[in-house]
Design an enzyme around this catalytic site. Structure first.
Site, PDB file in Angstrom:
ATOM      1  N   CYS A 123       0.842  -1.188   0.000  1.00  0.00           N
ATOM      2  CA  CYS A 123       0.000   0.000   0.000  1.00  0.00           C
ATOM      3  C   CYS A 123       0.880   1.242   0.000  1.00  0.00           C
ATOM      4  O   CYS A 123       1.930   1.252   0.635  1.00  0.00           O
ATOM      5  CB  CYS A 123      -0.861   0.055   1.258  1.00  0.00           C
ATOM      6  SG  CYS A 123      -1.734  -1.445   1.597  1.00  0.00           S
ATOM      7  N   THR A 178       1.434  -9.202  -5.932  1.00  0.00           N
ATOM      8  CA  THR A 178       1.380  -9.105  -7.397  1.00  0.00           C
ATOM      9  C   THR A 178       2.510  -8.241  -7.952  1.00  0.00           C
ATOM     10  O   THR A 178       3.049  -7.370  -7.273  1.00  0.00           O
ATOM     11  CB  THR A 178       0.050  -8.489  -7.854  1.00  0.00           C
ATOM     12  OG1 THR A 178      -0.110  -7.227  -7.194  1.00  0.00           O
ATOM     13  CG2 THR A 178      -1.114  -9.389  -7.526  1.00  0.00           C
ATOM     14  N   THR A 210      -4.886 -16.632  -7.640  1.00  0.00           N
ATOM     15  CA  THR A 210      -5.712 -16.487  -8.841  1.00  0.00           C
ATOM     16  C   THR A 210      -6.366 -17.786  -9.296  1.00  0.00           C
ATOM     17  O   THR A 210      -7.464 -17.770  -9.864  1.00  0.00           O
ATOM     18  CB  THR A 210      -4.836 -15.885  -9.958  1.00  0.00           C
ATOM     19  OG1 THR A 210      -4.324 -14.634  -9.479  1.00  0.00           O
ATOM     20  CG2 THR A 210      -5.610 -15.642 -11.232  1.00  0.00           C
TER      21      THR A 210
END
Lengths: 251, 308
Positions: free
Chosen positions: B129, B192, B267
């Site tokens: 973040c 990711t 995923t």
């Protein structure tokens, strides 16, 4: 060790696949005996070597088979278009909420491949529904549905009314006097139909389409913004939808 | 019956198969597909102090062997999580890790305090973040900042503290060491990769372009993830939880081979919602058929033959 079969993941055999319009295909898949669906629900099909399943409205469920109408547009639909009778389809579904199947006079509006779920709705509602649909031109009309559509408009006037289906909506509403309108098609069509419905003070149910990653309500990839009694919130098309009240959507 | 359990300090799991944050919701959504209580652990969707609406533009797009997401950490916020989701997880006996996302050091600390007060057994810090207070640099890209963050959280939280590392750095070893030195119980890697997915088409003389900029995940990122775990294993003593592109038992074994103690399925949950349960079952069968009584035995064998 056996892996128990769960209800939502299905495998079905292709019983029919054919081109029904320019780049548009109809596929029929034999489903499990306990399968049941309603108009507006969808199935999410696994395409070999692809990460994201592809969601498609169910166009019909009859005799233990579901029909899916799709347009060949990208890699996923190209894969499905190449399936043969006898091949196995891995799908999740039925997913989503679907249209309210109340027995009230319903104007079913479809645009392009979006005709599929409203055709299904009309079939279920029978005499309580009228199906109108718009296409780019006569080559885009799925021949298997042509006789089932009560009014057709084409952008180029090659068949039926000349122009967008939106252009004919006022007349259709005034003539048929529906208690509600149900629509599926491109985003702009949904928006315009919802606006028309509002002008006529008729409730409108819209079946939304969005790119989905999971199609089961976890990834939040397919959200739309809703305004429910002044409260703005996200809803996922796959789980909370795909059918929403037109007046609730923040277009 | 083979023993699939993992016990490394505070990282205690009944089996090594976890599900990755953001790919499994708050777990109850998967009950139509698997017996969620069988999982080693579910990592929840990232939780922030206040609810977040997420991004408004297109959020997902498929790319070759993977996808890009730009969800924007949409979540219900910690208050609602504690009130509505936590009781469900506990009632259903689901082993879970709470993934925490903050926009400043103080937010992480406050979240950790809330977790401690509510006896949450394990948390995973999402450090990808942006730090709003220092030019929006991600916490996880600077070893010193990350070290301070882990230290501050450690001071208020006594449960299992996992730090999820971003691969978008030059020297991941430094970041991993900063987490370890400041009290992390484990690291998970990788989050990711940064990417851009595009669908460009040309029709009737006009281009149309669909595009999503965000986190790249899926099978295509596995070599990156294996590379990162391998590098971390050379320098870290705390356990490493491997993730990135795992979609089969074979993939899990590969992560064990480079030093992962547990793994997360991400995923692949979208493509095959029952994949995590299948992998647990397959792993148990594989071990039983091939005479491995414990996971440690299997890992030892995997790590002790030299790669060609």
């Amino acid at each position: 060790m056996t892996i128990e079969k769960n209800k939502k993941m299905n495998k079905g055999e292709v019983t029919q696949i054919e081109r029904v319009a320019n780049e548009m295909f109809l596929i029929k898949i034999k489903v499990a005996a306990d399968f049941n669906s309603r108009p507006g629900q969808f199935v999410s099909i696994l395409c070999d070597n692809h990460t994201m399943r592809r969601p498609f409205s169910i166009m019909n469920f009859e005799n233990g088979e579901i029909s899916v109408l799709f347009k060949k547009k990208g890699e996923g639909t190209a894969y499905i278009a190449c399936l043969n009778v006898g091949d196995t389809v891995d799908f999740i579904g039925p997913q989503g909420n679907g249209f309210h199947c109340a027995p009230e006079k319903t104007l079913c509006v479809g645009a392009g491949v979006g005709v599929a779920p409203v055709y299904y709705l009309k079939k279920v509602l029978g005499d309580n529904a009228k199906l109108v649909a718009g296409f780019q031109n006569e080559n885009e009309i799925p021949f298997c549905l042509q006789s089932e559509i009560d009014f057709i408009a084409t952008d180029d006037g090659s068949l039926g009314g000349h122009g967008s289906i939106i252009d004919y909506l006022d007349a259709q509403i005034n003539e048929y006097k529906p208690a509600r309108i149900c629509v599926c098609g491109p985003h702009i069509v949904l928006k315009l139909v919802a606006e028309k419905a509002k002008q006529h003070c008729i409730p409108c149910e819209v079946a939304m389409e969005k790119t989905m990653a999971c199609s089961i309500g976890v990834c939040r990839g397919c959200v739309v913004t809703l305004n429910r009694n002044g409260k703005i919130d996200n809803a996922s098309v796959c789980k909370d939808g795909p059918v929403f009240l037109g007046e609730e959507i923040v277009w | 019956m083979v023993d699939l359990s993992v016990k490394r300090g505070k990282l205690i799991l009944k089996n090594p198969i976890m599900t990755a944050s953001g790919t499994f919701g708050y777990a109850d959504e998967f009950e139509d597909f698997i017996d969620v209580s069988k999982l080693g652990a579910v990592v929840t969707k990232a939780i922030s102090l206040k609810p977040r609406p997420g991004n408004s533009w297109n959020r997902v797009i498929e790319v070759t062997s993977g996808m890009i997401n730009s969800i924007g950490l949409e979540n219900v916020g910690v208050e609602k999580f504690i009130a509505e989701k936590l009781p469900v997880l506990r009632e259903k006996n689901i082993n879970f890790v709470m993934n925490l996302a903050g926009s400043g050091m103080d937010e992480y600390v406050e979240l950790a305090r809330i977790c401690e007060a509510n006896k949450i057994g394990a948390v995973e810090l999402n450090v990808s973040c942006p730090n709003v207070k220092s030019g929006c640099l991600e916490f996880g890209t600077d070893a010193r900042t990350l070290g301070e963050l882990v230290k501050s959280v450690r001071e208020v939280y006594n449960g299992c503290l996992i730090v999820k590392l971003t691969p978008n750095v030059t020297r991941i070893e430094d970041i991993g060491l900063a987490a370890q030195e400041n009290g992390a119980d484990a690291v998970s890697a990788i989050n990711t990769l940064k990417g851009l997915g595009m669908k460009l088409s040309f029709k009737n003389g006009k281009f149309s372009r669909e595009q999503v900029i965000g986190g790249f995940s899926g099978m295509a990122v596995k070599p990156v993830a294996l590379g990162v775990v391998n590098r971390l294993k050379q320098v870290l003593e705390i356990p490493i939880i491997g993730l990135g592109g795992i979609s089969s038992m074979q993939d899990v074994l590969e992560f064990f081979a480079v030093g992962a103690e547990a793994v997360q399925i991400g995923t692949a949950n979208f493509t095959t919602p029952d994949i995590s349960e299948r992998i647990i079952d397959e792993l148990a069968v594989f071990m039983e058929e091939n005479g491995f009584e414990t996971l440690d035995e299997l890992k030892a064998v995997l790590r002790h033959f030299p790669p060609r």
